[in-house]
Design a protein around this motif. Structure first.
Motif, PDB file in Angstrom:
ATOM      1  N   ASP A 136       0.847  -1.130  -0.106  1.00  0.00           N
ATOM      2  CA  ASP A 136      -0.043  -0.163  -0.098  1.00  0.00           C
ATOM      3  C   ASP A 136       0.891   1.360   0.074  1.00  0.00           C
ATOM      4  O   ASP A 136       0.923   2.061   0.990  1.00  0.00           O
ATOM      5  CB  ASP A 136      -0.983   0.085   1.179  1.00  0.00           C
ATOM      6  CG  ASP A 136      -2.133   0.772   1.076  1.00  0.00           C
ATOM      7  OD1 ASP A 136      -1.989   2.021   0.210  1.00  0.00           O
ATOM      8  OD2 ASP A 136      -3.036   0.955   1.739  1.00  0.00           O
ATOM      9  N   GLU A 137       1.374   1.686  -1.264  1.00  0.00           N
ATOM     10  CA  GLU A 137       2.372   2.450  -1.290  1.00  0.00           C
ATOM     11  C   GLU A 137       1.813   3.862  -1.072  1.00  0.00           C
ATOM     12  O   GLU A 137       2.265   4.988  -0.293  1.00  0.00           O
ATOM     13  CB  GLU A 137       2.792   2.561  -2.599  1.00  0.00           C
ATOM     14  CG  GLU A 137       4.013   3.619  -3.172  1.00  0.00           C
ATOM     15  CD  GLU A 137       4.601   3.531  -4.320  1.00  0.00           C
ATOM     16  OE1 GLU A 137       4.297   4.272  -5.403  1.00  0.00           O
ATOM     17  OE2 GLU A 137       5.390   2.504  -4.673  1.00  0.00           O
ATOM     18  N   GLU A 138       0.634   4.187  -1.422  1.00  0.00           N
ATOM     19  CA  GLU A 138      -0.273   5.426  -1.395  1.00  0.00           C
ATOM     20  C   GLU A 138      -0.414   5.606   0.317  1.00  0.00           C
ATOM     21  O   GLU A 138      -0.247   6.890   0.626  1.00  0.00           O
ATOM     22  CB  GLU A 138      -1.717   5.387  -1.859  1.00  0.00           C
ATOM     23  CG  GLU A 138      -2.349   6.531  -1.772  1.00  0.00           C
ATOM     24  CD  GLU A 138      -3.687   6.500  -2.582  1.00  0.00           C
ATOM     25  OE1 GLU A 138      -4.710   7.343  -2.446  1.00  0.00           O
ATOM     26  OE2 GLU A 138      -3.981   5.529  -3.089  1.00  0.00           O
ATOM     27  N   ILE A 176       4.103   9.983   5.174  1.00  0.00           N
ATOM     28  CA  ILE A 176       5.483  10.366   5.505  1.00  0.00           C
ATOM     29  C   ILE A 176       5.498  11.844   4.738  1.00  0.00           C
ATOM     30  O   ILE A 176       6.457  12.570   4.978  1.00  0.00           O
ATOM     31  CB  ILE A 176       6.621   9.476   4.416  1.00  0.00           C
ATOM     32  CG1 ILE A 176       6.540   8.213   5.179  1.00  0.00           C
ATOM     33  CG2 ILE A 176       7.977  10.232   4.519  1.00  0.00           C
ATOM     34  CD1 ILE A 176       7.187   7.183   4.379  1.00  0.00           C
ATOM     35  N   ALA A 177       4.370  12.226   3.762  1.00  0.00           N
ATOM     36  CA  ALA A 177       4.543  13.524   3.529  1.00  0.00           C
ATOM     37  C   ALA A 177       4.051  14.609   4.385  1.00  0.00           C
ATOM     38  O   ALA A 177       4.426  15.529   4.646  1.00  0.00           O
ATOM     39  CB  ALA A 177       3.450  13.529   2.433  1.00  0.00           C
ATOM     40  N   ASP A 180      12.883  -2.131   2.516  1.00  0.00           N
ATOM     41  CA  ASP A 180      13.349  -1.962   1.110  1.00  0.00           C
ATOM     42  C   ASP A 180      12.077  -1.573   0.282  1.00  0.00           C
ATOM     43  O   ASP A 180      12.094  -0.592  -0.553  1.00  0.00           O
ATOM     44  CB  ASP A 180      13.759  -3.373   0.439  1.00  0.00           C
ATOM     45  CG  ASP A 180      15.196  -3.463   0.762  1.00  0.00           C
ATOM     46  OD1 ASP A 180      15.740  -2.560   1.318  1.00  0.00           O
ATOM     47  OD2 ASP A 180      15.949  -4.256   0.003  1.00  0.00           O
ATOM     48  N   SER A 181      10.900  -2.098   0.548  1.00  0.00           N
ATOM     49  CA  SER A 181       9.727  -1.680  -0.092  1.00  0.00           C
ATOM     50  C   SER A 181       9.242  -0.237   0.143  1.00  0.00           C
ATOM     51  O   SER A 181       9.118   0.568  -1.002  1.00  0.00           O
ATOM     52  CB  SER A 181       8.320  -2.482   0.364  1.00  0.00           C
ATOM     53  OG  SER A 181       8.585  -3.844  -0.117  1.00  0.00           O
ATOM     54  N   VAL A 182       9.591   0.316   1.476  1.00  0.00           N
ATOM     55  CA  VAL A 182       9.420   1.808   1.700  1.00  0.00           C
ATOM     56  C   VAL A 182      10.252   2.629   0.911  1.00  0.00           C
ATOM     57  O   VAL A 182      10.129   3.659   0.450  1.00  0.00           O
ATOM     58  CB  VAL A 182       9.305   1.911   3.272  1.00  0.00           C
ATOM     59  CG1 VAL A 182       9.257   3.301   3.556  1.00  0.00           C
ATOM     60  CG2 VAL A 182       8.027   1.093   3.729  1.00  0.00           C
ATOM     61  N   ASN A 225       9.230   8.607  -5.744  1.00  0.00           N
ATOM     62  CA  ASN A 225       8.328   9.648  -5.513  1.00  0.00           C
ATOM     63  C   ASN A 225       8.992  10.907  -4.818  1.00  0.00           C
ATOM     64  O   ASN A 225       9.511  11.790  -5.412  1.00  0.00           O
ATOM     65  CB  ASN A 225       7.122   9.114  -4.552  1.00  0.00           C
ATOM     66  CG  ASN A 225       6.370   8.166  -5.396  1.00  0.00           C
ATOM     67  OD1 ASN A 225       5.319   8.469  -6.196  1.00  0.00           O
ATOM     68  ND2 ASN A 225       6.483   6.880  -5.105  1.00  0.00           N
ATOM     69  N   LYS A 226       9.265  10.643  -3.297  1.00  0.00           N
ATOM     70  CA  LYS A 226       9.870  11.907  -2.769  1.00  0.00           C
ATOM     71  C   LYS A 226      10.860  11.458  -1.530  1.00  0.00           C
ATOM     72  O   LYS A 226       9.966  11.001  -0.617  1.00  0.00           O
ATOM     73  CB  LYS A 226       8.872  12.987  -2.264  1.00  0.00           C
ATOM     74  CG  LYS A 226       9.477  14.273  -1.661  1.00  0.00           C
ATOM     75  CD  LYS A 226       8.431  15.150  -1.148  1.00  0.00           C
ATOM     76  CE  LYS A 226       9.116  16.537  -0.559  1.00  0.00           C
ATOM     77  NZ  LYS A 226       7.904  17.206  -0.163  1.00  0.00           N
TER      78      LYS A 226
END
Length: 318
Positions: A235-237, A243-244, A263-265, A272-273
């Motif tokens: 769930d990348e979103e 984190i934003a 690693d996925s994070v 992205n950022k």
């Protein structure tokens, strides 16, 4: 911070056993196979209820994977059961060739994962299984945090089409998630909202993250805690949105720091950022013999180390 309490501790492998029984009641196509570890995998209740739907393969794990793949051709939904080390490292070729490559509907259910296998030591502990399994195309990878979530996940994967790796453990841990939860594959669970640091945890480390969050709150630090029970699909979103807001992240897992949740994070951030990240994980080593508590402390997988990592990463974000 959202407060979590518990009245009971139970092993997540028992959650698997309870979920397997329920899945068997709901779907007559659910079958179970075991490699001579029925007691350890808590499969006896399923066997008692559905003896004709159980295969005792014996100490022949590679054969078990092949049989499970074959059973899917007849429309069955096979659940295989053995230790995580034997569910992955010993049979990786069979999983890759016979299950993942041909998208067979096999549920690979793995107990005694990570360091908390304990006194059996490094030869039975596995700390690279998440990485091995998430690299297989089409493989879903799930690592629930307590008894209730493991039971719910087991029921959910019976209804999901495609190969699944379900990872759980041996030690008793607090039960703090709802008994009536609906498990959503690939959907992160917001444990507690915060503003200063994101803590992304999986499996046994979710409770440790909650304890760390309470300690950080006492220091005036607001931690947002996310339970990533599904490593893949990730769930990348949800993670990036958190984190934003906080500007930094600590990842916590009972796994090698290479190839796992961290690693996925990190990949999501790079794409992205970018933001500061600290890892709570085993630092590229094998385990050893000891009690689960001793090993979690020695290898830095506890609330104390999560607190220290959170303080460090907050300083890094400037």
């Amino acid at each position: 911070m959202t407060k979590y309490t518990y009245t009971e501790k139970k092993d997540t492998r028992s959650g698997f056993g309870a979920g397997l029984l329920e899945a068997g009641k709901r779907n007559p196509k659910v079958v179970a196979l075991c490699a001579d570890l029925v007691g350890s995998l808590k499969m006896q209740d399923f066997i008692n209820a559905f003896p004709e739907r159980f295969v005792q393969v014996g100490i022949a794990e590679a054969n078990m994977m092949g049989i499970a793949a074959g059973l899917t051709i007849g429309g069955h939904v096979p659940f295989t059961g053995t230790f995580a080390n034997f569910s992955t490292g010993r049979v990786y070729d069979q999983i890759r060739q016979s299950i993942a490559y041909s998208d067979k509907n096999v549920k690979i259910c793995a107990s005694h994962a990570g360091l908390t296998l304990g006194e059996d030591g490094a030869t039975h502990q596995i700390l690279e299984d998440i990485g091995m399994m998430k690299m297989l195309p089409g493989m879903t990878v799930i690592n629930p945090c307590d008894y209730n979530q493991t039971k719910a996940a087991t029921i959910a994967i019976a209804e999901h089409h495609g190969p699944v790796y379900l990872r759980f453990g041996r030690p008793v841990v607090p039960i703090f998630t709802p008994a009536d939860q609906v498990f959503e594959i690939g959907k992160a669970w917001m444990v507690s909202e915060g503003t200063d640091v994101t803590i992304v945890a999986t499996g046994h480390l979710v409770w440790e993250a909650i304890q760390a969050g309470e300690q950080l709150e006492a220091m005036g630090i607001s931690a947002e805690i996310i339970n990533i029970h599904t490593i893949k699909p990730f769930d990348e979103e949800a993670v990036l949105r958190s984190i934003a807001k906080t500007g930094c992240v600590v990842t916590a897992e009972e796994h090698n720091r290479l190839g796992g949740l961290g690693d996925s994070v990190a990949q999501a951030l790079v794409k992205n950022k970018p933001a500061p990240q600290e890892y709570i994980a085993v630092n590229d080593s094998f385990g050893e013999s000891g009690t689960p508590e001793q090993l979690m402390t020695k290898y830095g997988l506890d609330a104390k180390h999560i607190v220290a990592a959170a303080q460090k990463v907050i300083q890094r974000k400037g």
